[in-house]
Design an enzyme around this catalytic site. Sequence first.
Site, PDB file in Angstrom:
ATOM      1  N   PHE A   1       0.723  -1.616  -0.414  1.00 61.48           N
ATOM      2  CA  PHE A   1      -0.210  -0.003  -0.092  1.00 61.48           C
ATOM      3  C   PHE A   1       1.164   1.408  -0.121  1.00 61.48           C
ATOM      4  O   PHE A   1       2.005   1.803   1.078  1.00 61.48           O
ATOM      5  CB  PHE A   1      -0.501   0.141   1.146  1.00 61.48           C
ATOM      6  CG  PHE A   1      -1.781   1.234   1.575  1.00 61.48           C
ATOM      7  CD1 PHE A   1      -3.331   1.549   1.313  1.00 61.48           C
ATOM      8  CD2 PHE A   1      -1.142   2.504   1.487  1.00 61.48           C
ATOM      9  CE1 PHE A   1      -3.941   2.416   1.296  1.00 61.48           C
ATOM     10  CE2 PHE A   1      -2.019   3.974   1.506  1.00 61.48           C
ATOM     11  CZ  PHE A   1      -3.574   3.848   1.477  1.00 61.48           C
ATOM     12  N   GLU A   2       0.725   2.037  -1.049  1.00 61.50           N
ATOM     13  CA  GLU A   2       1.136   2.977  -1.200  1.00 61.50           C
ATOM     14  C   GLU A   2       0.910   4.349  -1.469  1.00 61.50           C
ATOM     15  O   GLU A   2       0.121   4.065  -2.975  1.00 61.50           O
ATOM     16  CB  GLU A   2       2.844   3.076  -1.248  1.00 61.50           C
ATOM     17  CG  GLU A   2       3.300   2.521  -2.259  1.00 61.50           C
ATOM     18  CD  GLU A   2       5.187   2.346  -3.093  1.00 61.50           C
ATOM     19  OE1 GLU A   2       5.623   2.945  -1.489  1.00 61.50           O
ATOM     20  OE2 GLU A   2       5.478   2.581  -3.636  1.00 61.50           O
ATOM     21  N   ILE A   3       0.409   5.612  -1.794  1.00 61.65           N
ATOM     22  CA  ILE A   3       0.321   6.376  -2.158  1.00 61.65           C
ATOM     23  C   ILE A   3       1.225   7.695  -2.354  1.00 61.65           C
ATOM     24  O   ILE A   3       1.018   8.388  -1.515  1.00 61.65           O
ATOM     25  CB  ILE A   3      -0.879   7.152  -1.506  1.00 61.65           C
ATOM     26  CG1 ILE A   3      -2.447   5.837  -1.211  1.00 61.65           C
ATOM     27  CG2 ILE A   3      -1.156   8.390  -2.734  1.00 61.65           C
ATOM     28  CD1 ILE A   3      -3.350   6.748  -0.707  1.00 61.65           C
TER      29      ILE A   3
END
Length: 393
Positions: free
Chosen positions: A290-292
């Site tokens: 998960f990375e934004i």
Amino acid sequence: MALARPVRALGLAAILLWVFFLYKIFMPSTPVVQPGNYPSNERDPNLDPTGEPEGILRRVSDDYLPGIKNSARINATLLALVRNEELDGMLQAMGDLERTWNHKFNYPWTFFNDVPFSAEFKQKTRALTKAECRYEVIPKEHWEMPSWIDWDLFQESVKILKENEIQYADKLSYHQMCRWNSGLFYKHPALEHMQYYWRVEPKVHFFCDVDYDVFRYMQDNNKTYGFTINLYDAPKSIPTLWPETLKFMAEHPEYLHENNAMPWLTDSIRRPEHNENANGYSTCHFWSNFEIADMNFWRSKAYEDYFQHLDHAGGFFYERWGDAPVHSIALGLFEDSSRIHWFRDIGYQHIPFFNCPNSPKCKGCVTGRFTDGEAWLNKEDCRPNWFSFVGQG
């Protein structure tokens, strides 16, 4: 009548025992420290009521309808590296994120594979969203083992990694994936005009309704990187990553940001054996499934120089350097730590770890639970260090 001396002594002893009992009940609590200096009674901030982040928030409107010109969407995409045979897991993850967020904002999906996607993959993923779907093949020069890697040395290195029980050590494709995610994905022509991405992997879960445009949140509030889970890595998978980083920093001290997260990267108190086995690195990292993030950071000269240094050092193949520690070290050194954001309001699971906030917008996960696996897995949580050294912003 006066009580006999033995009776008085027994009565006094009973009173003293009762006072001691009350003291033990009401005494101030102190952390119970287990091996590795891990306090067993730390309170997960996810147990506290969780609302939306502070700052500018852009709400859903007709400007986010699919397929319209001059929409409110910015240059951003949902991004997945996935194989045809992972279709079912991708549909599950995609369905979760469409239900909780993207059906409101209709950002495009960009799928990457090292081979062409099947007709079935395209048909079934398109059926889950009203947003545009794009299907891209990774160039061979971005995926294949680079010319400076010695195949025989790679094979010998794999044997050592397997002896140290490093997961996926013998899977060449895993090493290739880590390298691509670390320093090549944002160079794909399909992302040339994209600035932000939200990485999504097969089989992950999303639990909470999110009612604001997360990409606009990043842009409007000057954020570079967003995470949900923060872990320790296996130190024997990255023994030379930190020494190579120190070599690079000795050559480029100008890249170190004054508001860096060095204490988080080098902590030796909480898990001293990790710091020792990783030669000075705490092994704390943002779990990058998960990375934004803002790709302009990866495209910066500081990061490109750092990636090239690491790539030619060979650790993506001779060890098992993952994109999570590589990204995290770079962010911790080169970026203003105030521009790194914990998305505490986004409920998320990648087996076996969770981010589950206390919010009426969430369902399907247990508030404050970090893992549903073995109890020892709770020691892998490095969020307390981040919160201590940087904060919960």
